[in-house]
Design an enzyme around this catalytic site. Structure first.
Site, PDB file in Angstrom:
ATOM      1  N   GLU A  19      -5.298  27.248 -64.811  1.00  0.00           N
ATOM      2  CA  GLU A  19      -6.668  27.613 -65.159  1.00  0.00           C
ATOM      3  C   GLU A  19      -7.394  26.447 -65.831  1.00  0.00           C
ATOM      4  OE1 GLU A  19      -6.780  32.286 -66.035  1.00  0.00           O
ATOM      5  OE2 GLU A  19      -5.199  31.254 -67.154  1.00  0.00           O
ATOM      6  N   GLU A  56       0.762  35.492 -63.838  1.00  0.00           N
ATOM      7  CA  GLU A  56       0.385  36.484 -64.847  1.00  0.00           C
ATOM      8  C   GLU A  56       0.718  37.920 -64.462  1.00  0.00           C
ATOM      9  OE1 GLU A  56      -2.045  32.923 -66.063  1.00  0.00           O
ATOM     10  OE2 GLU A  56      -1.262  33.794 -64.207  1.00  0.00           O
TER      11      GLU A  56
END
Length: 260
Positions: free
Chosen positions: A110, A130
């Site tokens: 990210e 995630e």
């Protein structure tokens, strides 16, 4: 204990190194330190381009420090700029290049997605695990990745944790280039040098206009751009540099940018 962030300032080009062995994982203190580094870069007039990389050759960043999060029982304070200091630093209109030296995992991926360009070393990989640990990539991955990859590829990566190789990342246009072993920083510096050679107010205006118009139709984007409400664009149009390129072309010389 060594500082997790090093900054090497070379006037126009800053190199920001995330160096937190073994995996360059980001805890609250590291996130705040990254935020301070990017804000210092933003606020330094002489700084034009930042190169962000990881220490070592295995991990760019493993993302959020899960051991620290488990020990504290909370996410902690990310500090200015959101997670890793960059993912929500929306008023940074100077280019940032990610030099991905290894695995970019979860929040580390990210962080790379929050950069403007990505140069990756051979053997680097990108993935978002995630969902496999009960959370979602909400530090920008779930928002940025579907805009950068084909929808089905982005969804598969987020839903299953599938890894993306540098070859596929280049094929899909996620990264700008692949660097041979040992050449990563040289390649990133070469890209930074080409940006520095361009007009400084133009590079800032480009990033500002792109950010302001993202998600708008072409017609609405034109209207916003012409509205006088994007300061970086207005500053560029009123600058001495606005006509320097044309003058230099007419006089058969290299342009001399003043940044004013």
């Amino acid at each position: 204990m060594a500082e997790p962030i090093r900054i090497e300032r070379h006037t126009a080009v800053w190199e920001i190194i995330l160096d937190r062995p073994k995996a360059n994982a980001i805890d609250s203190a590291t996130s705040r330190a990254l935020g301070q580094a990017f804000i210092a870069f933003r606020d330094e007039p002489a700084a034009r381009v930042a190169i962000l990389t990881g220490g070592g050759d295995k991990f760019f960043s493993a993302g959020w420090d899960l051991k620290a999060a488990a020990a504290s029982g909370s996410e902690g304070d990310y500090g200015p700029g959101g997670f890793a200091g960059l993912t929500e630093l929306f008023d940074l209109h100077k280019p940032v290049i990610a030099a991905v030296n290894g695995l970019a995992v979860g929040g580390g991926f990210e962080l790379a997605l929050a950069c403007d360009l990505i140069v990756a070393a051979e053997g680097a990989e990108f993935f978002l695990p995630e969902a496999t640990i009960g959370v979602i990539p909400d530090a920008g991955g779930i928002l940025r990745l579907p805009r950068r990859l084909p929808h089905t590829i982005a969804m598969e990566m987020m839903l299953t944790g599938k890894r993306l190789s540098v070859g596929d990342a280049l094929r899909f246009g996620l990264i700008n280039q692949i660097a041979a072993p040992g050449d990563l920083m040289a390649e990133a510096r070469a890209v930074a040098g080409r940006i520095v050679a361009a007009a400084p107010l133009s590079t800032i205006a480009i990033k500002a206009v792109v950010a302001a118009t993202q998600g708008l139709s072409i017609q609405d984007s034109y209207a916003l751009m012409r509205s006088g409400t994007i300061p970086a664009y207005e500053r560029m149009k009123k600058s001495d540099d606005y006509f320097e390129g044309a003058r230099a072309f007419a006089e058969k010389r290299a342009p001399v940018w003043s940044g004013r």
